[in-house]
Design a protein around this motif. Sequence first.
Motif, PDB file in Angstrom:
ATOM      1  N   HIS A 162      13.165 -18.971  35.682  1.00 31.27           N
ATOM      2  CA  HIS A 162      12.522 -20.241  36.032  1.00 31.27           C
ATOM      3  C   HIS A 162      11.270 -19.993  36.873  1.00 31.27           C
ATOM      4  N   LYS A 163      10.338 -20.900  36.745  1.00 27.00           N
ATOM      5  CA  LYS A 163       9.222 -20.925  37.684  1.00 27.00           C
ATOM      6  C   LYS A 163       9.729 -21.447  39.018  1.00 27.00           C
ATOM      7  N   ASP A 164       9.000 -21.152  40.074  1.00 25.82           N
ATOM      8  CA  ASP A 164       9.309 -21.728  41.371  1.00 25.82           C
ATOM      9  C   ASP A 164       9.138 -23.244  41.286  1.00 25.82           C
ATOM     10  N   ILE A 165       9.937 -23.989  42.048  1.00 29.17           N
ATOM     11  CA  ILE A 165       9.896 -25.454  41.974  1.00 29.17           C
ATOM     12  C   ILE A 165       8.514 -25.998  42.293  1.00 29.17           C
ATOM     13  N   ARG A 166       7.752 -25.316  43.136  1.00 30.87           N
ATOM     14  CA  ARG A 166       6.413 -25.784  43.475  1.00 30.87           C
ATOM     15  C   ARG A 166       5.457 -25.627  42.293  1.00 30.87           C
ATOM     16  N   GLU A 167       5.616 -24.564  41.547  1.00 29.27           N
ATOM     17  CA  GLU A 167       4.828 -24.394  40.323  1.00 29.27           C
ATOM     18  C   GLU A 167       5.174 -25.479  39.309  1.00 29.27           C
ATOM     19  N   ILE A 168       6.463 -25.817  39.238  1.00 30.68           N
ATOM     20  CA  ILE A 168       6.911 -26.866  38.324  1.00 30.68           C
ATOM     21  C   ILE A 168       6.297 -28.205  38.717  1.00 30.68           C
ATOM     22  N   LEU A 169       6.290 -28.505  40.005  1.00 32.05           N
ATOM     23  CA  LEU A 169       5.720 -29.768  40.484  1.00 32.05           C
ATOM     24  C   LEU A 169       4.218 -29.822  40.228  1.00 32.05           C
ATOM     25  N   ALA A 170       3.555 -28.699  40.367  1.00 33.78           N
ATOM     26  CA  ALA A 170       2.112 -28.660  40.136  1.00 33.78           C
ATOM     27  C   ALA A 170       1.770 -28.981  38.686  1.00 33.78           C
ATOM     28  N   LEU A 171       2.678 -28.673  37.779  1.00 32.14           N
ATOM     29  CA  LEU A 171       2.442 -28.900  36.350  1.00 32.14           C
ATOM     30  C   LEU A 171       3.172 -30.129  35.810  1.00 32.14           C
ATOM     31  N   ALA A 172       3.905 -30.814  36.668  1.00 29.84           N
ATOM     32  CA  ALA A 172       4.764 -31.908  36.221  1.00 29.84           C
ATOM     33  C   ALA A 172       3.961 -33.109  35.729  1.00 29.84           C
ATOM     34  N   ASP A 173       4.589 -33.878  34.870  1.00 29.15           N
ATOM     35  CA  ASP A 173       4.017 -35.118  34.345  1.00 29.15           C
ATOM     36  C   ASP A 173       3.706 -36.061  35.507  1.00 29.15           C
ATOM     37  N   ARG A 174       2.481 -36.544  35.554  1.00 25.52           N
ATOM     38  CA  ARG A 174       2.045 -37.406  36.668  1.00 25.52           C
ATOM     39  C   ARG A 174       2.862 -38.699  36.749  1.00 25.52           C
ATOM     40  N   GLU A 175       3.213 -39.262  35.597  1.00 28.44           N
ATOM     41  CA  GLU A 175       3.966 -40.513  35.601  1.00 28.44           C
ATOM     42  C   GLU A 175       5.362 -40.312  36.190  1.00 28.44           C
ATOM     43  N   ILE A 176       5.961 -39.165  35.913  1.00 31.65           N
ATOM     44  CA  ILE A 176       7.288 -38.881  36.471  1.00 31.65           C
ATOM     45  C   ILE A 176       7.203 -38.728  37.981  1.00 31.65           C
ATOM     46  N   LEU A 177       6.219 -37.989  38.464  1.00 38.88           N
ATOM     47  CA  LEU A 177       6.056 -37.816  39.912  1.00 38.88           C
ATOM     48  C   LEU A 177       5.772 -39.148  40.595  1.00 38.88           C
ATOM     49  N   ALA A 178       4.968 -39.983  39.955  1.00 42.40           N
ATOM     50  CA  ALA A 178       4.645 -41.294  40.534  1.00 42.40           C
ATOM     51  C   ALA A 178       5.902 -42.154  40.657  1.00 42.40           C
ATOM     52  N   ARG A 179       6.777 -42.073  39.669  1.00 46.36           N
ATOM     53  CA  ARG A 179       8.023 -42.837  39.707  1.00 46.36           C
ATOM     54  C   ARG A 179       8.904 -42.365  40.858  1.00 46.36           C
ATOM     55  N   LEU A 180       8.997 -41.059  41.060  1.00 43.36           N
ATOM     56  CA  LEU A 180       9.798 -40.517  42.154  1.00 43.36           C
ATOM     57  C   LEU A 180       9.202 -40.887  43.505  1.00 43.36           C
ATOM     58  N   ALA A 181       7.873 -40.906  43.572  1.00 38.94           N
ATOM     59  CA  ALA A 181       7.200 -41.220  44.832  1.00 38.94           C
ATOM     60  C   ALA A 181       7.469 -42.649  45.282  1.00 38.94           C
TER      61      ALA A 181
END
Length: 206
Positions: A162-181
Amino acid sequence: MKIAVINEVSASSRNADIIAALNKFDHDIYNIGMTAPDQHPELTYIHTGLMAGILLNAEAVDLVVGGCGTGQGFLNSAMQYPRVFCGLICEPLDAWLFSRINGGNCISLALNKGYGWAADVNLQFIFEKLFECEMGTGYPEHRKESQSASRIKLKEISGNTHKDIREILALADREILARLAQSDSFMEIISNSKSGTDMLKYFQQY
């Protein structure tokens, strides 16, 4: 033990049953998913799986209790992330064996399929068996050392694949991150976690 309960939309009506069952034990419970079908933002198992990954990598909680209609969706979503060791738990024996043999940090519950009469009692029995002994004590006794070695090896494999979770977040779908935020309870637990403060920058723009 710090436990996060993360219900997704199709299983949101079961949230009260899970909380009631967990409240019979002496643990710190964080109810950060959906608690009602009309709650916003709407979270699917795609969102809750990522939430589980973030919480466990941030060391914000010791255990995540999630699930979906069958339990399969959340299980597969959560297992995409490093340091997540999830089991599908449908009955008390599943919980007992998962705790003793696998010693994982995440469980997925089937919260619609087969969820009938006395399902709330089944949840209570599941948690009783899950917490009955220290995680990873082994079963049967003569397999204890082998099972312990396998758990250590699996953590190593997870780190390598696996990639590090921070690398995953850097590449994550913006809409998904916005929903979590938009989830105040989720953002609060990350903000106060041991290793999660450096993850906040991925959500601040939302």
